[in-house]
Design an enzyme around this catalytic site. Sequence first.
Site, PDB file in Angstrom:
ATOM      1  N   HIS A 603       0.836  -1.202   0.000  1.00 26.58           N
ATOM      2  CA  HIS A 603       0.000   0.000   0.000  1.00 26.58           C
ATOM      3  C   HIS A 603       0.871   1.252   0.000  1.00 26.58           C
ATOM      4  O   HIS A 603       0.913   2.013   0.974  1.00 26.58           O
ATOM      5  CB  HIS A 603      -0.946  -0.006   1.213  1.00 26.58           C
ATOM      6  CG  HIS A 603      -2.046  -1.008   1.104  1.00 26.58           C
ATOM      7  ND1 HIS A 603      -2.003  -2.242   1.729  1.00 26.58           N
ATOM      8  CD2 HIS A 603      -3.230  -0.981   0.418  1.00 26.58           C
ATOM      9  CE1 HIS A 603      -3.108  -2.908   1.452  1.00 26.58           C
ATOM     10  NE2 HIS A 603      -3.867  -2.174   0.651  1.00 26.58           N
ATOM     11  N   HIS A 607       0.918   1.362  -5.651  1.00 27.94           N
ATOM     12  CA  HIS A 607      -0.464   0.854  -5.612  1.00 27.94           C
ATOM     13  C   HIS A 607      -1.451   1.978  -5.933  1.00 27.94           C
ATOM     14  O   HIS A 607      -2.409   1.777  -6.697  1.00 27.94           O
ATOM     15  CB  HIS A 607      -0.775   0.270  -4.233  1.00 27.94           C
ATOM     16  CG  HIS A 607      -2.243   0.023  -4.010  1.00 27.94           C
ATOM     17  ND1 HIS A 607      -2.974  -0.893  -4.737  1.00 27.94           N
ATOM     18  CD2 HIS A 607      -3.127   0.603  -3.138  1.00 27.94           C
ATOM     19  CE1 HIS A 607      -4.235  -0.877  -4.334  1.00 27.94           C
ATOM     20  NE2 HIS A 607      -4.353   0.024  -3.368  1.00 27.94           N
ATOM     21  N   HIS A 643      -6.293   7.462  -2.147  1.00 30.57           N
ATOM     22  CA  HIS A 643      -7.159   6.615  -1.319  1.00 30.57           C
ATOM     23  C   HIS A 643      -6.416   5.827  -0.254  1.00 30.57           C
ATOM     24  O   HIS A 643      -7.051   5.292   0.672  1.00 30.57           O
ATOM     25  CB  HIS A 643      -7.965   5.657  -2.210  1.00 30.57           C
ATOM     26  CG  HIS A 643      -7.195   4.461  -2.668  1.00 30.57           C
ATOM     27  ND1 HIS A 643      -6.313   4.497  -3.729  1.00 30.57           N
ATOM     28  CD2 HIS A 643      -7.169   3.175  -2.206  1.00 30.57           C
ATOM     29  CE1 HIS A 643      -5.786   3.300  -3.909  1.00 30.57           C
ATOM     30  NE2 HIS A 643      -6.282   2.479  -3.001  1.00 30.57           N
ATOM     31  N   ASP A 644      -5.094   5.728  -0.321  1.00 33.31           N
ATOM     32  CA  ASP A 644      -4.331   5.020   0.717  1.00 33.31           C
ATOM     33  C   ASP A 644      -3.214   5.885   1.288  1.00 33.31           C
ATOM     34  O   ASP A 644      -2.201   5.365   1.772  1.00 33.31           O
ATOM     35  CB  ASP A 644      -3.740   3.719   0.152  1.00 33.31           C
ATOM     36  CG  ASP A 644      -4.716   2.555   0.234  1.00 33.31           C
ATOM     37  OD1 ASP A 644      -5.514   2.540   1.192  1.00 33.31           O
ATOM     38  OD2 ASP A 644      -4.685   1.677  -0.644  1.00 33.31           O
ATOM     39  N   ASP A 754      -9.398  -0.397  -7.130  1.00 37.98           N
ATOM     40  CA  ASP A 754      -8.521  -0.689  -5.993  1.00 37.98           C
ATOM     41  C   ASP A 754      -8.058  -2.143  -6.014  1.00 37.98           C
ATOM     42  O   ASP A 754      -6.924  -2.455  -5.637  1.00 37.98           O
ATOM     43  CB  ASP A 754      -9.277  -0.374  -4.697  1.00 37.98           C
ATOM     44  CG  ASP A 754      -8.392  -0.455  -3.471  1.00 37.98           C
ATOM     45  OD1 ASP A 754      -7.158  -0.317  -3.617  1.00 37.98           O
ATOM     46  OD2 ASP A 754      -8.921  -0.638  -2.360  1.00 37.98           O
ATOM     47  N   GLN A 807      -6.375 -17.052  -2.161  1.00 40.56           N
ATOM     48  CA  GLN A 807      -6.595 -16.184  -3.316  1.00 40.56           C
ATOM     49  C   GLN A 807      -7.853 -16.595  -4.075  1.00 40.56           C
ATOM     50  O   GLN A 807      -8.641 -15.740  -4.507  1.00 40.56           O
ATOM     51  CB  GLN A 807      -5.378 -16.236  -4.249  1.00 40.56           C
ATOM     52  CG  GLN A 807      -4.178 -15.447  -3.756  1.00 40.56           C
ATOM     53  CD  GLN A 807      -4.417 -13.954  -3.845  1.00 40.56           C
ATOM     54  OE1 GLN A 807      -4.975 -13.352  -2.933  1.00 40.56           O
ATOM     55  NE2 GLN A 807      -4.007 -13.358  -4.938  1.00 40.56           N
TER      56      GLN A 807
END
Length: 865
Positions: A603, A607, A643-644, A754, A807
């Site tokens: 993050h 990203h 956003h992060d 995202d 996953q």
Amino acid sequence: MERAGPGSARPQQQWDQDSVEAWLDDHWDFTFSYFVRKGTREMVNAWFAERVHTIPVCKEGIKGHTESCSCPLQPSPRAESSVPGTPTRKISASEFDRPLRPIVIKDSEGTVSFLSDSDKKEQMPLTSPRFDNDEGDQCSRLLELVKDISSHLDVTALCHKIFLHIHGLISADRYSLFLVCEDSSNDKFLISRLFDVAEGSTLEEASNNCIRLEWNKGIVGHVAAFGEPLNIKDAYEDPRFNAEVDQITGYKTQSILCMPIKNHREEVVGVAQAINKKSGNGGTFTEKDEKDFAAYLAFCGIVLHNAQLYETSLLENKRNQVLLDLASLIFEEQQSLEVILKKIAATIISFMQVQKCTIFIVDEDCSDSFSSVFHMECEELEKSSDTLTRERDANRINYMYAQYVKNTMEPLNIPDVSKDKRFPWTNENMGNINQQCIRSLLCTPIKNGKKNKVIGVCQLVNKMEETTGKVKAFNRNDEQFLEAFVIFCGLGIQNTQMYEAVERAMAKQMVTLEVLSYHASAAEEETRELQSLAAAVVPSAQTLKITDFSFSDFELSDLETALCTIRMFTDLNLVQNFQMKHEVLCKWILSVKKNYRKNVAYHNWRHAFNTAQCMFAALKAGKIQKRLTDLEILALLIAALSHDLDHRGVNNSYIQRSEHPLAQLYCHSIMEHHHFDQCLMILNSPGNQILSGLSIEEYKTTLKIIKQAILATDLALYIKRRGEFFELIMKNQFNLEDPHQKELFLAMLMTACDLSAITKPWPIQQRIAELVATEFFDQGDRERKELNIEPADLMNREKKNKIPSMQVGFIDAICLQLYEALTHVSEDCFPLLDGCRKNRQKWQALAEQQEKTLINGESSQTKRN
């Protein structure tokens, strides 16, 4: 541009408009030269017109937004120059010069009080009536009576004297005075204030006997109910007469003259009764007696009215003292909501004599529920605990009445909950009510200053008789007093919430200072370097491949990612439409990049950049741009890049369990709120104000969309809202013209971008999965070391072999249906769905291979054994 010659065998090259535009973007020198040589005046004028940003006359452009995160814009002071709520002046300063008694006085013990000692007032002694039969002295007796009435407020003494005056005129044997009263259920009854007043009887003798009579029963009850006098010659012949009193006292009642006493509103406030005419007319009362009795009873009406006013004023004084004490209590304690509500509940319970008091606080974010409930019972008054316990057995507290009062915004008074038909109870619920011992109930909304919003509800259960301890109903006085109480209760709640808001702001400031100590704005040298490079040439989107859903940033430098970001803003017409200065845009991009922590494996800036690139590809290649407004596109791109911001490599759960200061600021989506705050901080920092060209309304709208988009990246919110989106798609009811559905779509689009790493080609997906696992395992290590807890499998380094199966589970539970729905909205977004499906096949194969390896290993071990 090469062309094939007439005799050449090579075919002529066909270029579409996008290819030509991309070639011009890549060859800026030729583009500039061509425009200078070939450009006409009309082209120049059109170029200027395209870049003129029209601002409405009534709106003011923003040159520098320095507002705080929680309140991005403050209204102009002149906009509220005349406030409708400003109280008007109702008393002049000169009126305070009148010789009034002091507001605050000291009693005999030296205690400061708001109340004067009424018992110490000097009063003129009551004069004894003169019983002269001379009609000339009747006027003087009336004047004497008026004088006494004007200087005394003792109802019993004055009415006793009036009866003695009456005795000189009508000559009855006994007189009685009954006053109208109401019980807790608002049912009327009569209580004797004077009973059997006779010639020569003293005030003490007449007032000692207290008799209660039912309404509309007996002679007195009938007169009180109908308001008409009765002259009865023989009481025992009248069926309304009740002989029980005669049987008790041994007295023989013959004739009765009974008259109502009315106030100025013609309401019956009492009943006077004369018994047994002594002389003349056969022992019965005459018409003259009725007239004389009625004339003097008019004075009784005046006495009762004045006395009631006086008693009401005393009661109001005492109530005001309690309310003043409550106000003092509220302003003494503002730090803790639990403490202030404990004191308020204790005051209400002790003053109103109730068994239970519950205060419900309305949730500000969700008005249909309560955020906190504070409960107290009369047995707890003796406890010395300073705080109220929030956690209680849910069966001890009933929410239904509070919810009803919150919705209706009106008080609720129920004498007996088991008989109230507004709330149907089943047998099971009735047993629950009986177990809780709920009988009478009074529930009142707590409103804010504007009276149009309920911030809480105060609920009282079981009003108690002071003498018998039995449960009785709440009356109108209780309703009125609780309404006054909750005004102060609302003040206390709002003041305490404001104090807690200040504390949260201070905590936010501490977090901000911590962030600022780590981060700094982009360096001037770095900004100039990017600005110089961008001014020379920014490759086209085709050359940079940022319109491809399979884009990878692994081969790009940080400076090249910044150039790609500039190209995104340019090709989306954001620079032109919102008059962004290139220097400001360059510094903002670099500041955003700098505010991502480099020690976080996944993050980080890369990203955020990949999320923005996927958003750009969805807008351009996915053909979504034409379905959104310019402000929405601007907000989405800013949100994708921000956003992060300042991600610490840990999730919201870790922030809460570690009791980080961030956890004090927000009740949900902790990190997402922090990311938005960091976004605002950068947007408002000098030199980074890329939104300075927006009007005030545009600025507000953009910030609102940015906040919604960043919060949408919280997977908990995505899981909560996705069902509605999927259902609209499935039923073919999705409509982007609907504001709510559009907001929902933007939230889903943010989540899709995202999570877009799951859609990349398999080699890229594998590398990104390793970065994600590294970050998650680092958090798991910190949980073991700092919190002494065993991390979940996703964060557990020892469960690394489960990554393929996890996953697959993540794709099935979170991703696949989202990309299917997005493809229904725009078929051009199919590459995202296709990439997700292919990666699922790859992870599924690895998971099966891992499982086979594990089974074979166990079999080999068994054979060895």
